[in-house]
Design a protein around this motif. Structure first.
Motif, short mmCIF file in Angstrom:
data_model
loop_
_atom_site.label_atom_id
_atom_site.label_comp_id
_atom_site.label_asym_id
_atom_site.label_seq_id
_atom_site.Cartn_x
_atom_site.Cartn_y
_atom_site.Cartn_z
N ARG A 398 159.45 -7.49 99.14
CA ARG A 398 158.14 -7.38 99.29
C ARG A 398 157.86 -8.38 100.59
NH1 ARG A 398 155.25 -6.32 93.55
NH2 ARG A 398 156.07 -4.22 93.39
N ALA A 441 152.56 -6.97 96.90
CA ALA A 441 152.81 -5.62 97.24
C ALA A 441 151.57 -5.41 98.22
CB ALA A 441 152.92 -4.78 96.15
N PHE A 450 155.44 0.61 97.01
CA PHE A 450 155.86 -0.65 96.34
C PHE A 450 155.86 -0.58 94.68
CE2 PHE A 450 154.29 -2.64 100.26
CZ PHE A 450 155.47 -3.35 100.55
#
Ligand SMILES: [Mn+2]
Length: 468
Positions: A398, A441, A450
């Motif tokens: 991420r 995310a 995500f």
């Protein structure tokens, strides 16, 4: 890595002593009834995720010993009698309340046995030697000292080495202890009264480790009742002008010699290294020991590997950061100094409302007063803070390193960080950079992309149900 989280006990009234707390929370306490040698105690403690109580230490038949009261959220939350989810918001809110103060009483269970004069011998307490490299036992108890100007009681856990029946060396690492010592010295005093307190409910120790601006308004002890939402009773010491928790298991009274320092080697830092390498420590002379009559419980805080030693000083930090990041307007789910972060790293679990806010939250953590926020990681609510692998996965998947990492060079380093550069002429201070990593995310970069993939039936179908 952790044991399965047991269901929380909900109580309105907390226990006023440690033995009561251990009984109330028996469902998460491991009781070792088999005979155990003192040399075996450290490694046994370190393998326990749950609070652990030794009933039968071969060399110390009159005592019990406990440790690991606050290693995980599911045990920390028992200190306030709330659920794991409610622990940090509750502590954070109670820390914003005014101090409740202390209630003076004439006597209490900690006075059942009183030893003074030649009867004083703290080497008869079950104090472990924590690691193979150390040659002396090491006391980790909460201590109380009084600000001579305001009268407020400041508390911390200064690691203390008993070297003789009535003498030892005390390693104060918190700035307030040093400020108070300087006040006594400025008043021309040669001694400072100090009390070591063993075996109190864990909320006492959580509050004792508070670090922030407070010394002109209250002492840590004044806030114990605030975070526990109950009165805290104190009894006068026998030989020094201090009061101590009436319901403690053991109290050691003493006077600290303010006239000279003694060279001593190293002990174990919360970063799990032997740092700093050398110390100059003041000596304490023990003047009295008071305790319970029935098998008093010695409270130990094993120093390594990931134990209460890393956790306890960081719980109020977590609550303070919870408040500060909430003030930005971010919805904070949790803040965690994970034991596996060696007291140098903090994880912030937040929702992601829009670009910009997480960087401000990271900078808030990076600029914290304490030296424990070298590596700050922000994650989303779907990342499990109890699982280092889950946090690592978020950091790997991420984060765009060019956009989502902030590095600041040359900030205050921890004296316990071996990667930090020693500052010439300022031993033991060090210089080091800080890093902020936004591993949340980010909805604006793909939204549902995500969402983690999991097997069909994940979390519902259990392997255990299909074993013979
Ligand atoms: Mn303080």
């Amino acid at each position: 890595m952790a044991d399965a989280a047991p269901a929380p006990v909900r109580k309105n009234q907390l226990d006023k002593d440690l033995r009561g707390w251990l009984a109330t929370n028996a469902d998460i306490v491991t009781v070792i009834r088999k005979p155990v040698g003192m040399a075996e105690v450290p490694a046994l403690i370190a393998q326990s995720h749950k609070p652990i109580l030794f009933e039968n230490i071969k060399e110390y038949p009159g005592f019990r010993l406990c440790d690991m009261l606050v290693r995980h959220r599911w045990s920390q939350c028992r200190s306030l009698g709330v659920s794991a989810k409610d622990f940090l918001p509750t502590l954070a809110q109670r820390l914003r309340k005014p101090p409740r103060g202390l209630v003076d009483v004439k006597t209490g269970p900690v006075k059942e046995v009183i030893r003074t004069g030649r009867d004083v011998d703290w080497t008869r307490l079950p104090v472990p030697t924590h690691t193979d490299r150390e040659s002396d036992p090491y006391i980790t108890a909460m201590n109380i000292i009084r600000d001579p100007e305001t009268g407020f009681y400041n508390s911390c856990h200064a690691g203390t080495t008993p070297l003789a029946p009535d003498r030892g060396l005390v390693s104060f690492v918190t700035s307030h202890s040093h400020q108070i010592i300087r006040k006594y010295q400025a008043m021309g005093k040669k001694e400072m009264p100090i009390a070591f307190v063993f075996g109190v409910p864990p909320a006492y120790e959580i509050m004792a480790n508070f670090s922030g601006l407070h010394l002109d308004l209250w002492g840590e002890m004044d806030m114990v009742g605030t975070i526990m939402d109950m009165d805290v009773e104190m009894v006068p010491c026998e030989t020094i002008d201090l009061t101590v928790p009436a319901h403690a298991e053991i109290v050691v009274e003493g006077v600290l010699d303010l006239t000279k320092l003694h060279s001593y080697g190293t002990s174990v830092a919360p970063s799990m290294y032997f740092m700093p390498e050398k110390q100059q420590l003041p000596e304490v002379r023990v003047t009295a020991i008071t305790m319970r009559a029935d098998r008093p419980i010695y409270r130990n805080h094993l120093t390594v590997p990931d134990t209460d030693h890393q956790v306890l000083p960081r719980l109020c930090h977590e609550a303070v950061l919870f408040n500060r990041v909430s003030e930005i307007g971010l919805r904070v789910h949790d803040v965690r100094f994970p034991t596996w972060g060696a007291a140098l790293s903090v994880i912030l679990q937040v929702e992601y409302p829009r670009p910009g806010m997480v960087n401000d939250a990271l900078m808030t953590c990076m600029g914290a007063p304490w030296l424990n926020t070298k590596m700050c990681v922000a994650v989303s609510p779907d990342t499990n803070l109890d699982d280092a692998a889950d946090v690592y996965h978020a950091m790997a998947t991420r984060v765009d390193p060019a956009r989502d990492i902030v590095i600041v060079p040359a900030t205050r380093g921890s004296i316990f960080d071996p990667a930090a550069e020693p500052l010439e002429g300022h031993y033991p201070h060090r210089l080091v950079g800080k890093i902020g990593i936004d591993a949340t995310a980010k909805a604006h970069r793909g939204g549902a992309i995500f969402d983690r993939a999991w097997p069909k039936g994940w979390g519902k179908v259990k392997l255990d149900d299909f074993l013979d």
